[in-house]
Design an enzyme around this catalytic site. Structure first.
Site, PDB file in Angstrom:
ATOM      1  N   SER A   8     -12.152 -27.885 -25.073  1.00  0.00           N
ATOM      2  CA  SER A   8     -12.825 -28.349 -23.852  1.00  0.00           C
ATOM      3  C   SER A   8     -12.027 -27.890 -22.645  1.00  0.00           C
ATOM      4  O   SER A   8     -10.854 -28.248 -22.483  1.00  0.00           O
ATOM      5  CB  SER A   8     -12.917 -29.873 -23.844  1.00  0.00           C
ATOM      6  OG  SER A   8     -13.275 -30.294 -22.536  1.00  0.00           O
ATOM      7  N   HIS A  33     -16.248 -25.470 -24.938  1.00  0.00           N
ATOM      8  CA  HIS A  33     -16.939 -26.739 -24.656  1.00  0.00           C
ATOM      9  C   HIS A  33     -16.800 -27.021 -23.158  1.00  0.00           C
ATOM     10  O   HIS A  33     -15.686 -27.128 -22.632  1.00  0.00           O
ATOM     11  CB  HIS A  33     -16.319 -27.856 -25.487  1.00  0.00           C
ATOM     12  CG  HIS A  33     -17.032 -29.172 -25.377  1.00  0.00           C
ATOM     13  ND1 HIS A  33     -18.162 -29.476 -26.111  1.00  0.00           N
ATOM     14  CD2 HIS A  33     -16.771 -30.260 -24.611  1.00  0.00           C
ATOM     15  CE1 HIS A  33     -18.563 -30.706 -25.811  1.00  0.00           C
ATOM     16  NE2 HIS A  33     -17.750 -31.200 -24.888  1.00  0.00           N
ATOM     17  N   ASP A  35     -17.757 -29.562 -20.059  1.00  0.00           N
ATOM     18  CA  ASP A  35     -18.158 -30.940 -19.772  1.00  0.00           C
ATOM     19  C   ASP A  35     -18.645 -31.075 -18.338  1.00  0.00           C
ATOM     20  O   ASP A  35     -17.857 -30.991 -17.395  1.00  0.00           O
ATOM     21  CB  ASP A  35     -16.959 -31.868 -19.990  1.00  0.00           C
ATOM     22  CG  ASP A  35     -16.607 -32.000 -21.456  1.00  0.00           C
ATOM     23  OD1 ASP A  35     -17.470 -32.471 -22.223  1.00  0.00           O
ATOM     24  OD2 ASP A  35     -15.478 -31.631 -21.840  1.00  0.00           O
ATOM     25  N   MET A  37     -20.200 -33.474 -15.557  1.00  0.00           N
ATOM     26  CA  MET A  37     -20.296 -34.917 -15.239  1.00  0.00           C
ATOM     27  C   MET A  37     -20.812 -35.102 -13.817  1.00  0.00           C
ATOM     28  O   MET A  37     -20.387 -34.372 -12.911  1.00  0.00           O
ATOM     29  CB  MET A  37     -18.923 -35.564 -15.339  1.00  0.00           C
ATOM     30  CG  MET A  37     -18.245 -35.360 -16.682  1.00  0.00           C
ATOM     31  SD  MET A  37     -16.606 -36.112 -16.667  1.00  0.00           S
ATOM     32  CE  MET A  37     -16.003 -35.597 -18.283  1.00  0.00           C
ATOM     33  N   HIS A  66     -22.016 -29.649 -22.483  1.00  0.00           N
ATOM     34  CA  HIS A  66     -22.207 -31.088 -22.718  1.00  0.00           C
ATOM     35  C   HIS A  66     -22.544 -31.746 -21.385  1.00  0.00           C
ATOM     36  O   HIS A  66     -21.675 -31.898 -20.524  1.00  0.00           O
ATOM     37  CB  HIS A  66     -20.902 -31.645 -23.312  1.00  0.00           C
ATOM     38  CG  HIS A  66     -20.897 -33.117 -23.536  1.00  0.00           C
ATOM     39  ND1 HIS A  66     -19.742 -33.819 -23.818  1.00  0.00           N
ATOM     40  CD2 HIS A  66     -21.901 -34.044 -23.539  1.00  0.00           C
ATOM     41  CE1 HIS A  66     -20.032 -35.109 -23.979  1.00  0.00           C
ATOM     42  NE2 HIS A  66     -21.325 -35.268 -23.796  1.00  0.00           N
ATOM     43  N   MET A  68     -23.221 -34.712 -19.155  1.00  0.00           N
ATOM     44  CA  MET A  68     -23.084 -36.161 -18.972  1.00  0.00           C
ATOM     45  C   MET A  68     -23.693 -36.491 -17.618  1.00  0.00           C
ATOM     46  O   MET A  68     -23.003 -36.854 -16.664  1.00  0.00           O
ATOM     47  CB  MET A  68     -21.596 -36.558 -19.058  1.00  0.00           C
ATOM     48  CG  MET A  68     -21.069 -36.535 -20.492  1.00  0.00           C
ATOM     49  SD  MET A  68     -19.278 -36.405 -20.583  1.00  0.00           S
ATOM     50  CE  MET A  68     -19.119 -34.626 -20.513  1.00  0.00           C
ATOM     51  N   MET A 137     -19.752 -39.166 -29.775  1.00  0.00           N
ATOM     52  CA  MET A 137     -18.635 -39.415 -28.861  1.00  0.00           C
ATOM     53  C   MET A 137     -17.634 -40.340 -29.547  1.00  0.00           C
ATOM     54  O   MET A 137     -17.985 -41.447 -29.964  1.00  0.00           O
ATOM     55  CB  MET A 137     -19.122 -40.058 -27.562  1.00  0.00           C
ATOM     56  CG  MET A 137     -19.990 -39.169 -26.681  1.00  0.00           C
ATOM     57  SD  MET A 137     -19.281 -37.554 -26.273  1.00  0.00           S
ATOM     58  CE  MET A 137     -17.722 -38.018 -25.512  1.00  0.00           C
ATOM     59  N   ASP A 175     -16.387 -35.518 -30.382  1.00  0.00           N
ATOM     60  CA  ASP A 175     -15.871 -35.241 -29.039  1.00  0.00           C
ATOM     61  C   ASP A 175     -15.063 -36.414 -28.505  1.00  0.00           C
ATOM     62  O   ASP A 175     -15.616 -37.478 -28.234  1.00  0.00           O
ATOM     63  CB  ASP A 175     -17.063 -34.932 -28.112  1.00  0.00           C
ATOM     64  CG  ASP A 175     -16.615 -34.437 -26.743  1.00  0.00           C
ATOM     65  OD1 ASP A 175     -15.404 -34.244 -26.540  1.00  0.00           O
ATOM     66  OD2 ASP A 175     -17.503 -34.236 -25.898  1.00  0.00           O
TER      67      ASP A 175
HETATM   68  C1  DX5 Z   1     -15.138 -36.619 -22.500  1.00  0.00           C
HETATM   69  C2  DX5 Z   1     -15.542 -35.197 -22.755  1.00  0.00           C
HETATM   70  C3  DX5 Z   1     -14.682 -34.514 -23.734  1.00  0.00           C
HETATM   71  C4  DX5 Z   1     -13.247 -34.352 -23.295  1.00  0.00           C
HETATM   72  C5  DX5 Z   1     -12.406 -34.407 -24.529  1.00  0.00           C
HETATM   73  O1  DX5 Z   1     -16.090 -37.231 -21.711  1.00  0.00           O
HETATM   74  O2  DX5 Z   1     -16.867 -35.137 -23.247  1.00  0.00           O
HETATM   75  O3  DX5 Z   1     -15.219 -33.254 -24.120  1.00  0.00           O
HETATM   76  O4  DX5 Z   1     -12.985 -33.164 -22.605  1.00  0.00           O
HETATM   77  O5  DX5 Z   1     -11.076 -34.429 -24.143  1.00  0.00           O
HETATM   78  P1  DX5 Z   1      -9.918 -34.780 -25.180  1.00  0.00           P
HETATM   79  O6  DX5 Z   1     -10.007 -33.788 -26.285  1.00  0.00           O
HETATM   80  O7  DX5 Z   1      -8.693 -34.625 -24.329  1.00  0.00           O
HETATM   81  O8  DX5 Z   1     -10.141 -36.200 -25.643  1.00  0.00           O
HETATM   82 ZN    ZN Z   2     -17.566 -33.167 -24.105  1.00  0.00          ZN
END
Ligand code: DX5
Ligand code: ZN
Length: 215
Positions: A8, A33, A35, A37, A66, A68, A137, A175
């Site tokens: 990620s 990956h 993320d 948000m 991903h 969010m 998750m 994840d």
């Molecule tokens: C959290 C994200 C993850 C995050 C994981 O909301 O969806 O993808 O980057 O990070 P680590 O591997 O550090 O827990």
């Molecule tokens: Zn993620």
């Protein structure tokens, strides 16, 4: 099942993003990956379209995006145009999940659904044929570097059983809080894609960390 590892970029150094992308390109990792948000669905804001466009110019492996965000239907075509290969939405953010998944596939991407830790796998029982990936998750979404929720092993077994019963070969991605200590047990429970942010980019030797988590 082939094991896939998806670092990620949330844990990358954003001031040295190209360097960290090249690290993944040169590694045994399989996907990027990303993320996204929005500060509404989750309490944090990460990065959006201009940054993904820049990432896509350098990334030589599939982009696993991903979302969010609330009402992700608004942006399906935008993420397809940016070069996303897998587009994952949250079940909790979609009023018409079945339609959303069909729209993702129609835009030429693999369709993924993420489930928050509190959401049971049974919410997916009526959309299994529309699914290419389920993202379980293993932390509450919004931040990297959180502690892995142990209940995820049982949830992974339940999800794989549900998919198997339906003859569905969708990926199960885990994840949050993934590391070299829990990776093998997650594969054994039925996962085949592991996301790893902190445990990739905060490792003393990221290449060795990636190899260790691929199993
Ligand atoms: C959290 C994200 C993850 C995050 C994981 O909301 O969806 O993808 O980057 O990070 P680590 O591997 O550090 O827990
Ligand atoms: Zn993620």
């Amino acid at each position: 099942m082939k094991h896939l590892l998806a670092p990620s970029l949330l844990a990358a150094d954003f001031a040295n993003l190209q360097r960290d992308i090249e690290l993944v390109n040169a590694s045994d990792a399989d996907w990027f990956h990303l993320d996204v948000m929005d500060g509404v669905f989750v309490p944090n804001i990460s990065f959006g379209m201009p940054v993904i466009e820049a990432i896509a110019r350098h990334a030589k492996k599939p982009l696993d995006v991903h979302l969010m965000i609330v009402d992700p239907d608004r942006y399906i075509q935008v993420f397809a145009d940016l070069g996303s290969n897998v587009l994952t939405v949250h079940a909790e953010a979609c009023t018409h999940l079945h339609r959303t998944l069909q729209a993702i596939r129609a835009a030429g991407m693999k369709a993924g659904v993420a489930l928050n830790p509190h959401t049971p796998v049974s919410v997916l029982s009526e959309v299994l044929p529309e699914l290419d990936l389920v993202c379980l998750m293993s932390v509450n979404p919004g931040f990297g570097g959180q502690k892995f929720i142990e209940r995820t092993y049982e949830k992974t077994r339940q999800m794989r059983a549900l998919l198997n019963e339906a003859g569905c070969t969708a990926h199960i991605e885990i994840d949050g809080g993934v590391n070299a200590e829990n990776a093998a047990a997650l594969y054994a429970a039925g996962a085949d894609v592991l996301v790893a942010g902190s445990s990739t980019f905060r490792a003393a030797d990221p290449h060795a960390a990636i190899r260790a988590m691929k199993g």
